[in-house]
Design an enzyme around this catalytic site. Structure first.
Site, PDB file in Angstrom:
ATOM      1  N   ASP A 263       0.855  -1.182   0.000  1.00 38.10           N
ATOM      2  CA  ASP A 263       0.000   0.000   0.000  1.00 38.10           C
ATOM      3  C   ASP A 263       0.895   1.237   0.000  1.00 38.10           C
ATOM      4  O   ASP A 263       2.095   1.153   0.311  1.00 38.10           O
ATOM      5  CB  ASP A 263      -0.895  -0.042   1.249  1.00 38.10           C
ATOM      6  CG  ASP A 263      -1.767   1.184   1.372  1.00 38.10           C
ATOM      7  OD1 ASP A 263      -2.287   1.641   0.341  1.00 38.10           O
ATOM      8  OD2 ASP A 263      -1.932   1.680   2.502  1.00 38.10           O
TER       9      ASP A 263
ATOM     10  N   THR B 161      -2.530   1.457  -4.772  1.00 36.84           N
ATOM     11  CA  THR B 161      -3.027   2.625  -4.057  1.00 36.84           C
ATOM     12  C   THR B 161      -4.332   3.091  -4.666  1.00 36.84           C
ATOM     13  O   THR B 161      -4.629   2.834  -5.832  1.00 36.84           O
ATOM     14  CB  THR B 161      -1.989   3.769  -4.093  1.00 36.84           C
ATOM     15  OG1 THR B 161      -2.519   4.913  -3.431  1.00 36.84           O
ATOM     16  CG2 THR B 161      -1.642   4.135  -5.530  1.00 36.84           C
ATOM     17  N   GLY B 162      -5.110   3.786  -3.876  1.00 38.93           N
ATOM     18  CA  GLY B 162      -6.336   4.386  -4.361  1.00 38.93           C
ATOM     19  C   GLY B 162      -6.144   5.801  -4.858  1.00 38.93           C
ATOM     20  O   GLY B 162      -7.091   6.428  -5.337  1.00 38.93           O
TER      21      GLY B 162
END
EC number: 7.6.2.1
Length: 1131
Positions: free
Chosen positions: A412, A678-679
């Site tokens: 992440d 990742t967002g």
């Protein structure tokens, strides 16, 4: 207290799912809810509130633990061998030679299980003895958690843990609101709302509260106990009315009451019926690839053992059929048995005789070594983070060597690579960028703001001046949006004159704090209102609706009624979501797009802020729609968040953690493929990739339209692919997932590239990426994250690592290893992972060698004993060999061995590739170890037999010679294998040899022989020089083979053979018969011819809720070769 009313009409119309009945203050009713008794046992339908996670009692420990241990194939195998040894006709060796090691293995494992179970019992006792206030006829009385029953009314004080699942009746807060922390349930550290029903709030609030609560006789009908943490269906029947209940009225066990003086609740579920305990499912047991491979080897050993036993049985039958009839003595010993029957007995005899080749002590030793490796990880001060006093933690005790084989690292970004301590740096309002003034380093003049507490890293006095002078309405609307559109909660008390905020995410807290410093202060909130202070003016906004943030929506909105009566909907979210929902004529879109690009280049996290004016007619229409089902509500939310007017963009800095660039660079040098999931938007992720050295400056990016030619790209394997980074979005990833063939090609392409960046991905897609890699590669995957959105990914990977971040503890709770900083991962893999893989592989190879070389001697001896399953070793030597003579050195090898120091592992990261290629535990290395053990057993048997041929030395002398040679050989082998010496290695080897001589003198003593002649049939020891010379030659032969065969210097072996033949010919004329101390004809001898042959909460708000060896010098080797040649010439 318990009225005998019957709710006949009410019960007739109750929903079918409401089958769990709870009556308040009625112990008699719940005491009757028992199942039918079975003998003297009586089970309650309602679970007790006492937690029992331990498995054993005084009566059940022995049978239950034995049952669990005999689930292992090795333990069952040796139990069967013990049973076979009790049959005199086939008992080649006494039963205690196998039973003793088996008992030790079972005892050690049993004590380990008992110790863990006692720890669980102590933990249960601490939980069950926690105090809580329960309403009794005498008022609220302090009892223990284990005394709480269904139907009890409890009083919970501030900062207390909820002991059971409770229906909130009332609280000390206005409107019976209460705030709870759910970190132990979902890992989130933010506060959440719960609110009681208005009827119970109005009727049960009194002073003192005992009077009203003691007369409360409500009846709750709800769903049966289940594991759904975020839903609850039920009804409260009280005073002839029905009141619908949902999860927003429930306080779950494990929650902590915060910012509320006290709350009162009715116990609905207790003990194992509580939702959190219903979610305590079985832990997924992960097995390493090394363990799986070795389990196959063990199965192969057993099958080979049975095959060899069959062949030896055939040989025994043929010997009895062809040889025995020609010899009068052998015919008499046969006793008239047929060859088939003799072969049948020989089969079972060899099964028993060769059983030591099955490493009985391997598994328990394996577990002990894993535990020690985990302790070494926790004791490593280089992975201790002093800021939060957190060491590294190995939560799984069986994945250590897997750390040395990782091929893919999936990480992440936010909170994992970055600090997740966000700083408000810049913003764009009405097309103007603020904060982009690097020359201005002076702090802002905020002396006019009484709520300013410092800590704002924003340097642009222009915005402050415009706000104070009220020259920019857009700026005021922008800050009003920031101070209203959130789910932050303020503490009801003040600490040192400051307001304390509790936020669901660091982003929200950073924005609210920045607004406070600039003059827009969020003061408090209730279920229906928010109170703010704007430039000294206190304003109260009515909260009409809150549309919460989710990973799918990627935005949140609030609909409020302004103090002047107007309705406005404020919305903030990801740029790709907000920009597509703007009005067609919304101004400043182009300038905002440029600002977004500038912020992304600076690796800043952005959120777009927008507003919409709503009419009363629209609100009335929406309010009716909000009462519909969940699917319709989601559709209504989409319609509400349309036609927005863009206000601006926030830019927040999330700094990289210390040492992240160096760690990623080292991991890439180690051959690990690093993927970042990742967002965040693509531009931000790419810039972070450059700053953390995931992407080199001269790297080309493969993204966007380039994926249309994915088929061609996968076929081309040109070297420039090492300078390419794949950047893919969540939408593109979803398209790839639809076609399995494209997924395989994508993974193949990614393996050729430098790194991979997956942007705008959801938590579910993170797990899908892990599954994709596991499906199309044989690589070991490691996933690392710090938040609840990373749990799926962590569970799916071979190894899950959780970071102790600021997003809660759920990632750590579901991980196999826990760290405090991403940079520690480099040491965890390159040092501890490499060492564990190296140690475990050497341990397994040596353990396999020492057991098979020891046991296979009986096969070669069978050719000289007529395949009679005659044991070559003295019976007591067999168990002591495994328990005392060879166990300690190999354990020290597996614990302390190092091929390279810790500094060397970090400096030469490419050494890690050994584990990725599985060089140390491949089929070739296993076959080499097995062939070496077969050869060793052959030498151990044949060389002493050749030395004693035509001599007067008997069976006892041969047994002692072979046994001593075996002990010396495996000891020399462990000395050769050890590269890193400690005092413990030296002590273990010396102690093992000392035990051999001491125990041999004891079991060969005349005292034991006189008392137990059947068990101790060897007396005295041989001082014949031929014996010791044979031991020396046998051990030296194998030693020289191990040391010099790799250099192909076979003339040393020829020289050794010449010495042996010369000495043997000198000994033949002086044969002397040794006085017979050995009693022939013992029950353990099957014949007399043995020597005669050759392993977001927004919805809750609106609803109330390690001297390394070096290579030998070439000059020394050449000198040794020349000296050997001269000796050969002399001979």
């Amino acid at each position: 207290m318990c009225q005998k009313k019957k709710f006949t009409m009410v019960l007739l119309i109750k929903p079918m799912y409401n089958t769990w009945e709870v009556k308040a203050n009625c112990h008699h009713f719940h005491g009757q809810l028992r199942r039918k008794p079975f003998r003297c046992f009586r089970q309650r339908r309602n679970a007790e509130n006492a937690v029992r996670s331990y498995r054993y009692t005084v009566l059940t420990f022995l049978p239950l633990n034995l049952y669990e241990q005999f689930q292992r194939f090795a333990n069952i195998f040796f139990l069967l061998v013990v049973i076979l040894q009790c049959v005199p006709a086939i008992a080649t060796i006494p039963w205690y030679t196998t039973l003793l090691p088996l008992i030790i293995v079972l005892s050690v494992r049993g004590m380990k299980d008992l110790s863990a179970d006692l720890a669980r019992r102590r933990s249960d006792s601490q939980i069950n003895s926690r105090p809580c206030d329960v309403l009794t006829p005498a008022g609220f009385t302090t009892l223990q958690w284990k005394d709480v029953c269904i139907g009890d009314v409890l009083r919970i004080h501030k900062d207390q843990i909820i002991p059971a699942d409770l229906l909130l009746l009332c609280s000390s807060e206005p409107h019976s609101l209460c705030y709870v922390e759910t970190a132990d349930i979902d890992g989130e550290t933010n506060l959440k709302y719960r609110q009681a029903l208005s009827i119970t709030h109005s009727e049960l609030i009194s002073d003192p509260a005992e009077e009203a609560l003691s007369t409360f006789d409500g009846n709750v009908l709800c769903e049966n106990p289940n594991n759904r943490l975020y839903s609850f269906k039920g009804d409260l029947y009280w005073r002839g009315k029905t009141h619908r209940l949902d999860i927003e009225h429930i306080l779950l066990r494990g929650m902590v009451l915060r910012n509320t003086d006290c709350a009162y609740g009715l116990a609905i579920y207790t003990g194992s019926d509580c939702k959190i305990l219903r979610n305590s499912g079985q832990v997924i047991v992960k097995k390493t690839q090394v363990e799986k491979d070795f389990n196959r080897v063990v199965i192969g050993i057993v099958l080979t053992l049975l095959l060899v036993a069959v062949l030896m049985a055939v040989g025994s039958g043929l010997f009895e059929y062809r040889v025995s009839p020609k010899m009068e003595v052998l015919s008499a010993l046969g006793g008239g048995s047929t060859p088939v029957y003799r072969g049948f007995l020989a089969f079972w005899g060899y099964v028993i005789l060769l059983s030591p080749s099955m490493p009985i002590a391997l598994y328990i030793t394996f577990e002990m070594i894993h535990v020690v490796h985990c302790l070494l990880i926790g004791w490593d001060l280089h992975m201790y983070w002093a800021n939060n006093d957190t060491p590294a933690q190995a939560r799984s005790k069986s994945l250590n060597e897997e750390l040395g084989q990782v091929g893919h690292l999936l990480s992440d970004k936010t909170g994992t690579l970055t600090q997740n301590r966000l700083i408000f740096r810049q913003c764009c309002i009405a097309g103007d960028i603020y904060g982009l003034l690097p020359h201005q380093k002076l702090p802002l003049d905020l002396s006019w703001n009484p709520y300013s507490y410092g800590g704002l890293h924003f340097h642009d006095q222009r915005l402050v001046d415009r706000l104070v002078k009220q020259q920019c309405p857009q700026s005021q609307e922008f800050l009003t949006s920031l101070v209203l559109c959130h789910t932050v909660m303020s503490d009801t008390t003040f600490f040192a004159g400051t307001i304390r905020y509790q936020a669901a995410s660091p982003d929200e807290e950073a924005l609210v704090v920045a607004a406070r410093e600039l003059g827009w202060v969020f003061l408090s909130r209730t279920r229906d209102s928010l109170t703010i202070n704007a430039l000294g003016q206190t304003l109260n906004y009515e909260l009409l609706a809150l549309l919460d943030f989710t990973s799918d929506r990627r935005r949140m909105s609030v609909l409020v009624r302004e103090p002047g009566g107007g309705l406005k909907l404020y919305c903030k979210g990801a740029d790709v979501v907000i920009l597509e929902r703007l009005q067609k004529d919304s101004p400043h879109q182009e300038s905002t797009a440029r600002a977004l690009e500038i912020f992304a280049q600076g690796c800043l996290r952005t959120l777009c802020v927008a507003v919409r004016t709503v009419t009363e007619q629209q609100w009335q229409k929406w309010r009716d729609g909000l009462q519909e089902g969940e699917a319709l509500v989601e559709e209504l939310h989409g319609r509400m968040e349309r036609e927005l007017m863009l206000l601006g963009v926030t830019a927040i800095e999330d700094r990289l953690q210390d040492g992240v660039p160096e760690a990623i660079s080292s991991l890439r040098q180690a051959g690990i493929k690093v993927w970042v999931l990742t967002g965040d938007k693509t531009e931000t992720a790419v810039n972070v990739g450059y700053s953390c050295r995931l992407i080199d400056p001269d790297t080309n990016l493969l993204q966007g339209e380039d994926f249309k030619d994915l088929d061609v790209w996968c076929i081309d394997n040109r070297p420039p692919w090492s300078k390419v980074t794949v950047v893919i979005t969540g939408h593109q990833l979803a398209d790839l997932m639809e076609e399995p063939e494209w997924g395989a090609r994508f993974v193949a392409l990614s393996n050729q590239c430098q790194s991979v960046l997956c942007c705008r991905v959801t938590p579910g897609q993170k797990a899908e990426v892990v599954r994709l890699i596991r499906k199309h590669t044989s690589s070991v995957t490691l996933a690392i994250g710090d938040g609840a959105n990373d749990v799926n990914m962590i569970k799916t990977a071979h190894i899950g690592v959780g970071l102790c971040g600021v997003e809660g503890s759920q990632a750590v709770q579901n991980a196999d290893f826990a760290l405090s900083q991403f940079s520690f991962l480099c040491r965890l893999l390159l040092v501890h992972g490499h060492w564990s893989y190296y140690r475990i592989c050497k341990f397994l190879h040596y353990f396999l060698f020492k057991t098979t070389a020891f046991a296979l001697v009986h096969i070669w001896f069978g050719f000289f004993s007529g395949f009679s399953a005659q044991p070559l070793y003295e019976t007591w030597f067999i168990p002591f060999y495994t328990i005392a003579y060879t166990s300690m050195p190999v354990q020290c090898l597996a614990i302390f061995e190092q091929d390279v120091s810790a500094e060397g592992c970090l400096r030469w990261a490419a050494l890690y590739k050994t584990g990725q290629r599985r060089d140390l535990f491949s089929p070739a290395t296993l076959a080499a170890s097995l062939l070496y053990s077969v050869y060793t057993s052959l030498v151990l048997c044949l060389l002493p037999l050749g030395a004693f041929h035509s001599t007067a030395l008997d069976y006892q002398t041969l047994a002692i010679t072979v046994a001593t040679s075996a002990v010396f050989t495996v000891t020399i082998e462990i000395i050769i294998q050890t590269r890193y010496w400690t005092k413990y290695n030296i002590a273990a080897i010396c102690l093992s040899l000392a035990l051999y001589f001491i125990l041999t003198l004891i079991v060969h003593s005349k005292i034991l022989h006189d008392k137990l002649p059947a068990d101790f049939y060897f007396t005295g020891t041989s001082l014949n020089p031929v014996v010791w010379l044979t031991i020396l030659l046998t051990t030296s032969f194998l030693f020289l083979l191990a040391v010099h065969c790799a250099e192909r210097k076979m003339f040393q072996l020829a020289f050794l053979l010449l010495i042996f033949l010369q000495v043997h010919s000198m000994m033949l004329p002086t044969q002397v018969r040794r006085p017979g101390g050995f009693r022939r004809g013992g029950v353990l001898r099957h014949s007399s011819y043995a020597m005669s042959q050759g392993a977001g909460f927004g919805r809750l708000i609106t609803s109330g809720t390690g001297l390394h060896a070096t290579a030998p010098a070439q000059e020394g080797a050449e000198a040794a070769a020349n000296g050997t040649k001269e000796n050969n010439d002399k001979l």
